[in-house]
Scaffold this active site. Structure first.
Site, mmCIF file in Angstrom:
data_model
loop_
_atom_site.group_PDB
_atom_site.id
_atom_site.type_symbol
_atom_site.label_atom_id
_atom_site.label_comp_id
_atom_site.label_asym_id
_atom_site.label_seq_id
_atom_site.Cartn_x
_atom_site.Cartn_y
_atom_site.Cartn_z
ATOM 1 N N HIS A 95 69.323 57.814 46.143
ATOM 2 C CA HIS A 95 68.508 58.999 46.401
ATOM 3 C C HIS A 95 67.030 58.659 46.230
ATOM 4 O O HIS A 95 66.672 57.686 45.556
ATOM 5 C CB HIS A 95 68.911 60.114 45.454
ATOM 6 C CG HIS A 95 70.235 60.717 45.794
ATOM 7 N ND1 HIS A 95 70.730 61.822 45.157
ATOM 8 C CD2 HIS A 95 71.178 60.365 46.703
ATOM 9 C CE1 HIS A 95 71.917 62.135 45.658
ATOM 10 N NE2 HIS A 95 72.204 61.253 46.597
ATOM 11 N N GLU A 97 64.770 60.112 44.492
ATOM 12 C CA GLU A 97 64.356 60.169 43.086
ATOM 13 C C GLU A 97 64.742 58.880 42.359
ATOM 14 O O GLU A 97 63.975 58.358 41.541
ATOM 15 C CB GLU A 97 65.015 61.360 42.367
ATOM 16 C CG GLU A 97 64.715 62.697 42.993
ATOM 17 C CD GLU A 97 65.740 63.148 44.036
ATOM 18 O OE1 GLU A 97 65.960 64.356 44.154
ATOM 19 O OE2 GLU A 97 66.318 62.280 44.736
ATOM 20 N N CYS A 123 69.768 66.259 42.719
ATOM 21 C CA CYS A 123 71.170 66.430 42.352
ATOM 22 C C CYS A 123 71.286 66.241 40.838
ATOM 23 O O CYS A 123 70.316 65.855 40.174
ATOM 24 C CB CYS A 123 72.050 65.425 43.097
ATOM 25 S SG CYS A 123 71.863 63.722 42.505
ATOM 26 N N CYS A 126 70.407 62.620 39.668
ATOM 27 C CA CYS A 126 68.958 62.384 39.676
ATOM 28 C C CYS A 126 68.259 63.180 38.582
ATOM 29 O O CYS A 126 67.305 62.692 37.969
ATOM 30 C CB CYS A 126 68.376 62.718 41.041
ATOM 31 S SG CYS A 126 68.874 61.542 42.324
#
Length: 171
Positions: A95, A97, A123, A126
Site C-alpha cells: 500500500h 502508506e 486500511c 496501514c
C-alpha cells in the site's frame, strides 16, 4: 480555501495578487500526483509524508522492487472477485502508506511526529504501521472500507482529517 499573497513587483512597485493553494491542498495534490505511478489494477493510491511543511517521502501502491508489477502479471484478487478491503495477504502489492514509511526508513528519514497525506483512508494494517511509525496526523481525501482502521487511529489519539471535496478542488 486558497490563500491570497500580495507580492510587490520589482520594477514599478505595484502590487499583484497571487492565488496559492493551502498547505492541505498542496500536499494532497502531491499525493494525487504520486498515485499516478501506481501499478495497481483496482485502486490508485498515493501518500506523502510531511513534517514542518516539508515533504519527507512519497509512496504509491504497487509491487515491491524487483518483482513484476500487477499491471503486467495480473491481479489475483481481481480474478477471484475479492471485495475491496479483504484478503490483503494475497495481493502482490504494497500500500502507499507502507511504501512511504519504507522509503523513509530506506533513506534514514524519521517519521516521528509527522503528517501523512493519503488519497484514501488507510486500511487497518496501514493504520497499525502509522501508529508504530510515530505519525501523529492522517489527512485523507477518499474513503476505504475498513472501520477498524479508524478505530485504531482514534484509540491511539492519532488525528485523522478528511478534506472536504470543495476545499480540495477549489481553484
Amino acid at each position: 480555501m486558497k490563500t491570497t499573497v500580495k507580492i510587490k513587483k520589482n520594477i514599478d512597485g505595484s502590487v499583484m495578487e497571487l492565488n496559492r493553494p493551502t498547505w492541505d491542498q498542496y500536499f494532497m495534490k502531491a499525493a494525487v500526483l504520486v498515485s499516478e505511478r501506481s501499478t495497481c489494477l483496482r485502486r490508485k493510491v498515493g501518500a506523502v509524508l510531511v513534517k514542518d511543511k516539508r515533504i519527507l517521502a512519497t509512496g504509491y501502491n504497487g509491487a515491491p522492487s524487483g518483482i513484476t508489477h500487477c499491471n503486467v502479471k495480473g491481479c489475483l484478487r481481481q480474478k477471484l472477485n475479492i471485495p475491496s478491503g479483504q484478503r490483503h495477504e494475497i495481493c502482490r502489492g504494497l500500500h502507499a502508506e507502507q511504501n512511504v514509511i519504507l522509503q523513509s526508513a530506506f533513506h534514514g528519514v524519521s517519521t516521528k511526529i509527522s503528517t501523512i497525506y493519503v488519497t484514501n483512508t488507510p486500511c487497518s494494517i496501514c493504520a497499525k504501521m502509522i501508529l508504530n511509525a510515530g505519525i501523529k496526523e492522517v489527512v485523507v481525501l477518499g474513503d476505504y472500507p475498513d472501520k477498524m482502521a479508524i478505530e485504531f487511529l482514534k484509540e491511539s489519539k492519532v488525528k485523522i482529517r478528511k478534506l472536504k471535496d470543495q476545499d480540495y478542488y477549489k481553484k
